[in-house]
Design an enzyme around this catalytic site. Structure first.
Site, PDB file in Angstrom:
ATOM      1  N   SER A 133      35.271 -32.752 -42.616  1.00 27.10           N
ATOM      2  CA  SER A 133      34.601 -32.836 -41.532  1.00 27.10           C
ATOM      3  C   SER A 133      33.749 -34.104 -41.210  1.00 27.10           C
ATOM      4  O   SER A 133      33.741 -34.607 -40.374  1.00 27.10           O
ATOM      5  CB  SER A 133      33.668 -31.582 -41.179  1.00 27.10           C
ATOM      6  OG  SER A 133      32.651 -31.689 -42.197  1.00 27.10           O
ATOM      7  N   SER A 146      34.484 -31.353 -47.267  1.00 25.86           N
ATOM      8  CA  SER A 146      34.012 -32.291 -46.166  1.00 25.86           C
ATOM      9  C   SER A 146      33.725 -33.717 -46.559  1.00 25.86           C
ATOM     10  O   SER A 146      33.555 -34.467 -45.704  1.00 25.86           O
ATOM     11  CB  SER A 146      33.256 -31.635 -45.245  1.00 25.86           C
ATOM     12  OG  SER A 146      34.151 -30.893 -44.450  1.00 25.86           O
ATOM     13  N   LYS A 180      25.578 -38.661 -41.094  1.00 33.11           N
ATOM     14  CA  LYS A 180      26.229 -37.528 -40.153  1.00 33.11           C
ATOM     15  C   LYS A 180      25.594 -37.020 -39.482  1.00 33.11           C
ATOM     16  O   LYS A 180      24.313 -36.376 -39.729  1.00 33.11           O
ATOM     17  CB  LYS A 180      26.885 -36.625 -41.537  1.00 33.11           C
ATOM     18  CG  LYS A 180      27.779 -35.513 -41.135  1.00 33.11           C
ATOM     19  CD  LYS A 180      28.677 -34.775 -41.995  1.00 33.11           C
ATOM     20  CE  LYS A 180      29.737 -33.733 -41.625  1.00 33.11           C
ATOM     21  NZ  LYS A 180      30.366 -32.895 -42.652  1.00 33.11           N
TER      22      LYS A 180
HETATM   23  N1  GLN Z   1      37.681 -28.125 -43.906  1.00 32.60           N
HETATM   24  C1  GLN Z   1      36.851 -27.135 -44.270  1.00 32.60           C
HETATM   25  C2  GLN Z   1      36.736 -26.269 -43.232  1.00 32.60           C
HETATM   26  O1  GLN Z   1      37.243 -26.583 -42.245  1.00 32.60           O
HETATM   27  C3  GLN Z   1      36.018 -27.605 -45.198  1.00 32.60           C
HETATM   28  C4  GLN Z   1      34.762 -28.166 -44.029  1.00 32.60           C
HETATM   29  C5  GLN Z   1      33.788 -28.702 -44.962  1.00 32.60           C
HETATM   30  O2  GLN Z   1      33.638 -28.815 -46.032  1.00 32.60           O
HETATM   31  N2  GLN Z   1      32.465 -28.922 -44.138  1.00 32.60           N
HETATM   32  O3  GLN Z   1      35.810 -25.260 -43.271  1.00 32.60           O
END
Ligand code: GLN
Length: 446
Positions: free
Chosen positions: A127, A151, A52
């Site tokens: 994400s 995410s 990532k």
């Molecule tokens: N979707 C969640 C957010 O927007 C979690 C994101 C994540 O785990 N990095 O914060």
């Protein structure tokens, strides 16, 4: 490694999972590794992996999905990247993500929108959308993602692959671009449970560069894949099968529980009464931490710098105005507000208190049960563009994953049926540092 690049060449024009490839270096590394005697090769030796883009890689551009880090070439490797190399894995490229890991669809990337390989009109989740899509498309057998509120698990669920968010402190965060430091964890995304266990073993362990990494033994997770779950006690939170969770997701969990029962496990309904405050608590705390963490992107130290500015203050302002996307700005404003003198007690402090209540909910259930099981997400992957205009519907996607980060416990998502032709995920949550039991249960389905 060559095969991975061939596959990326053939498919990534459609899937759009990768932001950067380091073909020359990776092929050279692969060739050199050919010299290593077979007796010295571990189980992951010579296999390609995608990382990532919020995990720093020496000499390989790391943008965290943001324009503000465009052109940033780190001068060191994250601890996990070093560990991958030591295990014989070859990092072949960087994977697309929502900017600074803020989002649930990978539509917030400053560079491109990654597509779900099962249906290119749908999102891969986020994400870590690039990480999940690249594995689902067979471009790479493994990837690393990061999980602050879901995410890793949510995109794994949307793409029909296996994604583990380890216990907070299990994996070093050194070299992970910080979003919300008290919640962030790096974890593996793979096609099956065994690969996942192997990869987590390779990246786990205490690290002198990360004071929040925990000095606890890393067991052989693979050894726990015995297939034996007789006598296992499962708690199923009624909040995870309540309103707002789709019928197909509920049914797939009930079907999975039947399989586990047939293997000798028992399950009962339990309650995590404070999970209804999870979303509000998470957005206050994660945004507060982000507003502080993202202060370092000022146009001086890394990546992008605005041009034609008149003063230092102007440079900061213009760089941040042009460099950050809308969602990131929204979180910085929310977090700065929650931390300001007049609001701190009412919002930030209150959210910290509720976080403790959420953690205690888990502690109580784990006094009697070995694992907690529920769906990973309320619905399967949605269409590109469907939720992007309305942040609140997007945020609601994470109601089932967020409490796990707030409590710091580990959780996995494994494939568990289909709805609308798209994969659904089963979430298995364990006690602190008990990833072994999660893997044992997850493997029972394979
Ligand atoms: N979707 C969640 C957010 O927007 C979690 C994101 C994540 O785990 N990095 O914060």
């Amino acid at each position: 490694t060559a095969e991975a690049y061939n596959r990326i060449e053939a498919l990534d024009g459609d899937v759009k999972a990768f932001l950067a490839l380091n073909k020359e270096q990776a092929m050279k590394q692969a060739e050199e590794m050919d010299q290593v005697p077979v007796s010295e090769r571990g189980p992951l030796f010579g296999l390609p992996i995608g990382v990532k883009d919020n995990i720093v890689t020496e000499g390989l551009e790391t943008t965290s999905g943001s324009k503000i880090l465009q052109g940033f070439n780190p001068i060191y490797d994250a601890t996990v990247v070093r560990k991958l190399r030591e295990a014989g894995l070859i990092t072949i490229g960087k994977l697309n993500m929502d900017e600074f890991a803020m989002g649930s669809s990978t539509e917030n990337s400053a560079y491109k929108i990654t597509r779900n390989p099962w249906d290119l009109d749908r999102v891969p989740g986020g994400s870590s959308g690039g990480s999940a899509a690249s594995v689902a498309a067979g471009e790479v057998p493994f990837s690393l993602g990061s999980d602050t509120g879901g995410s890793i698990r949510q995109p794994a669920s949307f793409c029909g692959v296996v994604g583990m968010k380890p216990t907070y402190g299990r994996v070093s965060r050194f070299g992970l671009v910080a979003f919300a430091s008290s919640l962030d964890q790096i974890g593996p995304i793979t096609r099956n449970v065994r690969d996942n266990a192997l990869l987590l073993e390779a990246i786990s362990g205490v690290d002198e560069h990360d004071t929040t990494s925990a000095n606890v033994d890393v067991p052989s997770f693979v050894e726990s894949l015995t297939g034996d779950i007789k006598g296992l006690r499962i708690g199923v939170p009624k909040e995870y099968l309540g309103d707002g969770v789709g019928a197909a997701a509920k049914q797939s969990v009930l079907d999975a529980l039947k399989v586990l029962e047939s293997l000798g496990a028992t399950w009962e309904e339990v309650s995590l009464p404070h999970s209804k405050y999870g979303l509000a608590t998470y957005y206050l705390l994660s945004s507060s931490e982000a507003s502080s963490n993202l202060a370092r992107f000022d146009g001086i130290r890394y990546g992008f710098r605005a041009e034609n500015v008149e003063s230092l203050m102007d440079l900061y302002k213009e760089t941040r105005a042009q460099g950050f996307g809308d969602e990131v700005k929204r979180r910085i404003m929310l977090g700065t507000f929650a931390l300001s003198a007049g609001s701190y007690d009412a919002y930030y402090k209150k959210a910290q208190q509720v976080r403790t209540l959420i953690k205690q909910d888990f502690d109580q259930v784990f006094e009697k049960y070995d694992v907690i099981i529920g769906p990973t997400t309320p619905t399967p992957a949605f269409k590109v563009g469907e939720k992007n205009e309305d942040p609140l519907t997007m945020y609601a996607n994470d109601i089932l994953t967020i409490p796990v980060n707030l409590a710091g416990v580990p959780g996995i998502s494994i494939p568990c049926g289909f709805s609308e032709g798209m994969p659904l995920g089963l979430q298995i949550i364990g006690k602190h540092f008990d990833e072994a039991t999660i893997y044992r249960v997850a493997h029972a389905f394979e």
